[in-house]
Design an enzyme around this catalytic site. Structure first.
Site, PDB file in Angstrom:
ATOM      1  N   ASP A  90      -7.016  -1.039  -4.026  1.00  0.00           N
ATOM      2  CA  ASP A  90      -7.804  -0.907  -2.928  1.00  0.00           C
ATOM      3  C   ASP A  90      -9.012  -0.018  -3.750  1.00  0.00           C
ATOM      4  O   ASP A  90     -10.493   0.252  -4.165  1.00  0.00           O
ATOM      5  CB  ASP A  90      -7.700  -0.147  -1.770  1.00  0.00           C
ATOM      6  CG  ASP A  90      -6.659  -1.532  -1.150  1.00  0.00           C
ATOM      7  OD1 ASP A  90      -7.378  -2.783  -1.520  1.00  0.00           O
ATOM      8  OD2 ASP A  90      -5.986  -0.963  -0.623  1.00  0.00           O
ATOM      9  N   ASP A 104       0.829  -0.812  -0.460  1.00  0.00           N
ATOM     10  CA  ASP A 104      -0.375  -0.155   0.169  1.00  0.00           C
ATOM     11  C   ASP A 104       0.897   1.096  -0.118  1.00  0.00           C
ATOM     12  O   ASP A 104       2.471   0.917   0.695  1.00  0.00           O
ATOM     13  CB  ASP A 104      -0.624  -0.074   0.533  1.00  0.00           C
ATOM     14  CG  ASP A 104      -2.047  -0.743   1.579  1.00  0.00           C
ATOM     15  OD1 ASP A 104      -2.265  -1.024   0.226  1.00  0.00           O
ATOM     16  OD2 ASP A 104      -2.332  -1.743   2.365  1.00  0.00           O
TER      17      ASP A 104
END
Length: 169
Positions: A141, A123
């Site tokens: 995401d 991330d």
């Protein structure tokens, strides 16, 4: 085979592949050009910050000891399979629903690759305001969230408009 792609929701599979490629390219760039926890400020409320997430959304079960890697792998494979079958049964006229499903599929595959390859998801998008910080996320995401929003929007707009573009063939 071409008929399958032209006469079903699979006509939008290119979008799932685009999400997958963009997701993997950006994750590899972050992984190879930044050290873990490095942060680059882009805007006063937005950084690129390299973090690793062994759990699910919002680091759910990130400290569960390792079994969650395989649990989330199985969940992702099942979701990808179910959504792919759903997509195959849609008319290509069900644009909003098909695009939503493809965004979710592309994002799920992107995070699945990370989980299988690294044991965690990379991330790096980091939103914040003063002392408030939103958990870091990635392109996969983002695609999943946008896809889910399109599914919700489609469910309401189809009910209101009364058309059956989204019904299986």
């Amino acid at each position: 085979m071409m008929r399958l792609f032209q006469q079903t929701g699979w006509v939008f599979w290119w979008l799932a592949l685009l999400v997958l490629v963009l997701d993997q390219v950006t994750k590899q760039w972050v992984h190879h050009s930044m050290a873990l926890y490095d942060s680059i400020q882009l805007l006063p409320f937005f950084n690129l910050t390299y973090v690793r997430n062994p759990g699910a959304a919002f680091s759910f079960l990130s400290d569960a000891g390792g079994w969650q890697r395989w649990f989330f792998t199985v969940v992702a494979v099942v979701i990808i399979a179910v959504l792919s079958v759903w997509l195959k049964r849609l008319s290509p006229k069900a644009t909003k629903l098909s695009i939503g499903l493809c965004l979710i599929i592309g994002g799920a595959i992107g995070n699945l690759i990370d989980r299988l390859w690294h044991g965690y998801v990379i991330d790096f998008f980091h939103l914040y305001y003063q002392n408030w910080h939103y958990p870091a996320f990635n392109i996969a995401d983002s695609a999943i969230v946008i896809g889910a929003a399109l599914l919700i929007w489609d469910s309401f707009s189809n009910q209101e408009q009364g058309h059956d573009d989204a019904k299986p063939r």
